[in-house]
Design an enzyme around this catalytic site. Sequence first.
Site, PDB file in Angstrom:
ATOM      1  N   GLY A   1     -47.553 -66.649 -13.019  1.00  0.00           N
ATOM      2  CA  GLY A   1     -46.894 -68.372 -13.253  1.00  0.00           C
ATOM      3  C   GLY A   1     -45.329 -67.242 -14.059  1.00  0.00           C
ATOM      4  O   GLY A   1     -45.286 -66.510 -14.459  1.00  0.00           O
TER       5      GLY A   1
ATOM      6  N   GLY B   1     -48.254 -60.988 -14.252  1.00  0.00           N
ATOM      7  CA  GLY B   1     -49.242 -60.504 -15.326  1.00  0.00           C
ATOM      8  C   GLY B   1     -50.298 -59.563 -14.267  1.00  0.00           C
ATOM      9  O   GLY B   1     -49.894 -58.934 -14.110  1.00  0.00           O
TER      10      GLY B   1
ATOM     11  N   GLY C   1     -52.901 -60.193 -12.595  1.00  0.00           N
ATOM     12  CA  GLY C   1     -53.477 -60.916 -11.711  1.00  0.00           C
ATOM     13  C   GLY C   1     -52.138 -60.500 -10.595  1.00  0.00           C
ATOM     14  O   GLY C   1     -52.307 -59.429  -9.188  1.00  0.00           O
TER      15      GLY C   1
ATOM     16  N   ASP D   1     -51.074 -65.484 -21.145  1.00  0.00           N
ATOM     17  CA  ASP D   1     -51.816 -65.969 -21.088  1.00  0.00           C
ATOM     18  C   ASP D   1     -52.399 -64.474 -22.405  1.00  0.00           C
ATOM     19  O   ASP D   1     -53.045 -64.200 -22.698  1.00  0.00           O
ATOM     20  CB  ASP D   1     -53.041 -64.873 -20.468  1.00  0.00           C
ATOM     21  CG  ASP D   1     -52.650 -66.730 -19.526  1.00  0.00           C
ATOM     22  OD1 ASP D   1     -52.864 -67.884 -20.134  1.00  0.00           O
ATOM     23  OD2 ASP D   1     -53.896 -66.704 -18.601  1.00  0.00           O
TER      24      ASP D   1
ATOM     25  N   GLU E   1     -58.095 -73.993 -22.486  1.00  0.00           N
ATOM     26  CA  GLU E   1     -57.752 -74.782 -21.430  1.00  0.00           C
ATOM     27  C   GLU E   1     -60.198 -74.118 -20.824  1.00  0.00           C
ATOM     28  O   GLU E   1     -60.717 -74.949 -20.029  1.00  0.00           O
ATOM     29  CB  GLU E   1     -57.329 -74.792 -20.190  1.00  0.00           C
ATOM     30  CG  GLU E   1     -57.179 -73.269 -19.922  1.00  0.00           C
ATOM     31  CD  GLU E   1     -55.879 -73.567 -18.807  1.00  0.00           C
ATOM     32  OE1 GLU E   1     -55.649 -74.255 -18.042  1.00  0.00           O
ATOM     33  OE2 GLU E   1     -55.750 -72.457 -18.339  1.00  0.00           O
TER      34      GLU E   1
ATOM     35  N   HIS F   1     -47.557 -76.997 -18.693  1.00  0.00           N
ATOM     36  CA  HIS F   1     -46.852 -76.559 -17.538  1.00  0.00           C
ATOM     37  C   HIS F   1     -45.069 -76.292 -19.508  1.00  0.00           C
ATOM     38  O   HIS F   1     -44.811 -75.330 -19.305  1.00  0.00           O
ATOM     39  CB  HIS F   1     -46.028 -76.725 -17.225  1.00  0.00           C
ATOM     40  CG  HIS F   1     -47.191 -76.229 -15.657  1.00  0.00           C
ATOM     41  ND1 HIS F   1     -48.089 -76.954 -15.600  1.00  0.00           N
ATOM     42  CD2 HIS F   1     -47.100 -75.262 -14.957  1.00  0.00           C
ATOM     43  CE1 HIS F   1     -49.252 -76.615 -15.072  1.00  0.00           C
ATOM     44  NE2 HIS F   1     -48.354 -75.133 -14.003  1.00  0.00           N
TER      45      HIS F   1
HETATM   46  N1  LIG Z   1     -47.502 -62.252  -4.873  1.00  0.00           N
HETATM   47  C1  LIG Z   1     -48.820 -62.310  -4.501  1.00  0.00           C
HETATM   48  N2  LIG Z   1     -49.613 -63.533  -3.901  1.00  0.00           N
HETATM   49  C2  LIG Z   1     -49.913 -64.145  -4.281  1.00  0.00           C
HETATM   50  N3  LIG Z   1     -51.009 -64.589  -5.620  1.00  0.00           N
HETATM   51  C3  LIG Z   1     -50.530 -64.104  -6.237  1.00  0.00           C
HETATM   52  C4  LIG Z   1     -49.373 -63.011  -6.313  1.00  0.00           C
HETATM   53  N4  LIG Z   1     -49.249 -62.845  -7.548  1.00  0.00           N
HETATM   54  C5  LIG Z   1     -49.564 -63.250  -8.705  1.00  0.00           C
HETATM   55  N5  LIG Z   1     -50.762 -64.486  -7.782  1.00  0.00           N
HETATM   56  C6  LIG Z   1     -51.523 -64.590  -8.668  1.00  0.00           C
HETATM   57  O1  LIG Z   1     -51.137 -65.418  -9.122  1.00  0.00           O
HETATM   58  C7  LIG Z   1     -52.236 -65.498 -10.407  1.00  0.00           C
HETATM   59  C8  LIG Z   1     -51.258 -65.739 -12.009  1.00  0.00           C
HETATM   60  O2  LIG Z   1     -50.504 -63.892 -11.867  1.00  0.00           O
HETATM   61  P1  LIG Z   1     -50.406 -63.175 -12.341  1.00  0.00           P
HETATM   62  O3  LIG Z   1     -48.838 -62.136 -12.467  1.00  0.00           O
HETATM   63  O4  LIG Z   1     -51.588 -62.594 -13.256  1.00  0.00           O
HETATM   64  O5  LIG Z   1     -49.140 -63.972 -13.834  1.00  0.00           O
HETATM   65  P2  LIG Z   1     -49.727 -65.310 -15.340  1.00  0.00           P
HETATM   66  O6  LIG Z   1     -50.880 -64.541 -15.962  1.00  0.00           O
HETATM   67  O7  LIG Z   1     -48.872 -64.617 -15.481  1.00  0.00           O
HETATM   68  O8  LIG Z   1     -49.478 -66.288 -14.792  1.00  0.00           O
HETATM   69  C9  LIG Z   1     -53.066 -64.413 -10.159  1.00  0.00           C
HETATM   70  O9  LIG Z   1     -54.530 -65.468  -9.709  1.00  0.00           O
HETATM   71  C10 LIG Z   1     -52.993 -63.921  -9.369  1.00  0.00           C
HETATM   72  O10 LIG Z   1     -53.475 -63.149  -8.555  1.00  0.00           O
HETATM   73  O1  LIG Z   2     -48.659 -72.526 -12.644  1.00  0.00           O
HETATM   74  P1  LIG Z   2     -50.663 -72.619 -11.695  1.00  0.00           P
HETATM   75  O2  LIG Z   2     -50.199 -72.384 -10.770  1.00  0.00           O
HETATM   76  O3  LIG Z   2     -50.776 -74.897 -12.378  1.00  0.00           O
HETATM   77  O4  LIG Z   2     -51.201 -71.683 -13.668  1.00  0.00           O
HETATM   78  C1  LIG Z   2     -51.384 -72.262 -14.371  1.00  0.00           C
HETATM   79  C2  LIG Z   2     -52.555 -70.754 -15.346  1.00  0.00           C
HETATM   80  O5  LIG Z   2     -51.513 -70.394 -15.653  1.00  0.00           O
HETATM   81  C3  LIG Z   2     -51.503 -68.925 -16.672  1.00  0.00           C
HETATM   82  O6  LIG Z   2     -50.843 -69.162 -16.959  1.00  0.00           O
HETATM   83  C4  LIG Z   2     -52.010 -67.652 -15.734  1.00  0.00           C
HETATM   84  O7  LIG Z   2     -53.530 -67.469 -14.925  1.00  0.00           O
HETATM   85  P2  LIG Z   2     -54.159 -66.586 -14.598  1.00  0.00           P
HETATM   86  O8  LIG Z   2     -52.905 -65.273 -14.681  1.00  0.00           O
HETATM   87  O9  LIG Z   2     -55.013 -66.491 -14.916  1.00  0.00           O
HETATM   88  O10 LIG Z   2     -54.107 -66.618 -12.811  1.00  0.00           O
HETATM   89  C5  LIG Z   2     -52.432 -70.393 -16.982  1.00  0.00           C
HETATM   90  O11 LIG Z   2     -53.186 -69.716 -18.672  1.00  0.00           O
HETATM   91  C6  LIG Z   2     -52.980 -71.522 -16.359  1.00  0.00           C
HETATM   92  O12 LIG Z   2     -53.991 -71.489 -16.350  1.00  0.00           O
HETATM   93 MG   LIG Z   3     -52.334 -64.029 -14.944  1.00  0.00          MG
END
Ligand SMILES: Nc1ncnc2c1ncn2[C@@H]1O[C@H](COP(=O)(O)OP(=O)(O)O)[C@@H](O)[C@H]1O
Ligand SMILES: O=P(O)(O)OC[C@H]1O[C@](O)(COP(=O)(O)O)[C@@H](O)[C@@H]1O
Ligand SMILES: [Mg+2]
Length: 366
Positions: free
Chosen positions: A12, A107, A109, A133, A229, A275
């Site tokens: 994200g 992040g 993930g 987060d 949430e 968002h």
């Molecule tokens: N390169 C990628 N390809 C597919 N999914 C991804 C990729 N990078 C991150 N994700 C998925 O996106 C979600 C959010 O990613 P994360 O790095 O935790 O960012 P944040 O928590 O800041 O939103 C996670 O579920 C992760 O598995």
């Molecule tokens: O932009 P999207 O796909 O709606 O995702 C929103 C989610 O992304 C986050 O910022 C990051 O969440 P995760 O790392 O758990 O995927 C959450 O706080 C929020 O629920």
């Molecule tokens: Mg994350």
Amino acid sequence: MQKRLGILTSGGDCPGLNAVIRAVVNHATLTYDWQVVGIPYATRGLLERKAIPLSIHGLDLRGIDPLLNMGGTILGSINKGDTLAHVDEIVAGYHALELDALIGIGGDGSLAILNQLQSKGNWQFVAIPKTIDNDVCKTERVVGFDTAVNTIVDALNRLTFTAASHDRVMIVEVMGRKAGHLALQSGIAGGADVILIPEIPYTIKGVCEHLAELRDRWGRRFAIVVVAEGAQIAADSSSHPSCEKPSCGMGQYIADEIRRCSNDQIDIRVSVLGHIQRGGIPSALDRLIATAFGKAAVDLLADGQSAQMVAWQNGQVVAVPLEAVLACSPCLVDPNNFLVQTARSLSTYIGNLTPAIVKTQFNVTL
Ligand SMILES: Nc1ncnc2c1ncn2[C@@H]1O[C@H](COP(=O)(O)OP(=O)(O)O)[C@@H](O)[C@H]1O
Ligand SMILES: O=P(O)(O)OC[C@H]1O[C@](O)(COP(=O)(O)O)[C@@H](O)[C@@H]1O
Ligand SMILES: [Mg+2]
């Protein structure tokens, strides 16, 4: 020999990503004379073999550099997709693009995905933590969290006075499916009366009793409720929403339950910030973290290091092995930590801490 350095943003988006890109490009170019290329849309850019040359003057030909204070990411990002089904092609993309090193900003993930790729591909790789987060462990600070907290606090400032004017309970739903840092810290800083987070189960009875106490004992006829949430109810309840995706309706659920327990005597409104929390101009602190992390990541690569994440610990930027970070992420709110105790000291309702929760989730004794 001149290095060719790739940089990508993954997961994200959040405020401060462009400030990281700016810091990396400037330091790598000016200090080390490396060439820097941006990989668009995270791992998809590697898969599709795309690289965009990045210059120190950013986007503006007149020399104005908008990157320091611009939200989002100029490189684009992804948080979905079957990335791990294409490991070999993505790994090969790094080599096809003739990269000597890669910086990945993500992040928990993203870092897990990127770590698998870098170990398979034998890449020189350094990670920079970002997430609203705040759930990446081994670092006290990440890019993006501070701005998101400030955005929520700004909303709480506004909502408090309209709530007071109409004797209303304002429910504010914020992001955080598993980690409640955002709700906890913004709730304390914004003066919330109730803070509900995923780590500490709450009861509707507890919320309703607290609202009644505010009114009957202190004469307060309005209240602010901040709910993550992914907040968890204590008792099993078939009607309680589970949060597998954003916007799971947690705020609305709690509003309906408070209406029920007050026999419809409380006037309630719900705001889902959504968002808005991810957007906006990065705060001064996020720009500072972004710039310090960007510089440190480049220095680590120059030093020949790999599979490390830059981290903020005790006022210093240090390197931590990525494996060690991933072993303890996502980092959740410890229900006994000093911020939870701080909220409780103001008699904020923040759920029910039972010995079982403390023991199972955090392995410490009460
Ligand atoms: N390169 C990628 N390809 C597919 N999914 C991804 C990729 N990078 C991150 N994700 C998925 O996106 C979600 C959010 O990613 P994360 O790095 O935790 O960012 P944040 O928590 O800041 O939103 C996670 O579920 C992760 O598995
Ligand atoms: O932009 P999207 O796909 O709606 O995702 C929103 C989610 O992304 C986050 O910022 C990051 O969440 P995760 O790392 O758990 O995927 C959450 O706080 C929020 O629920
Ligand atoms: Mg994350």
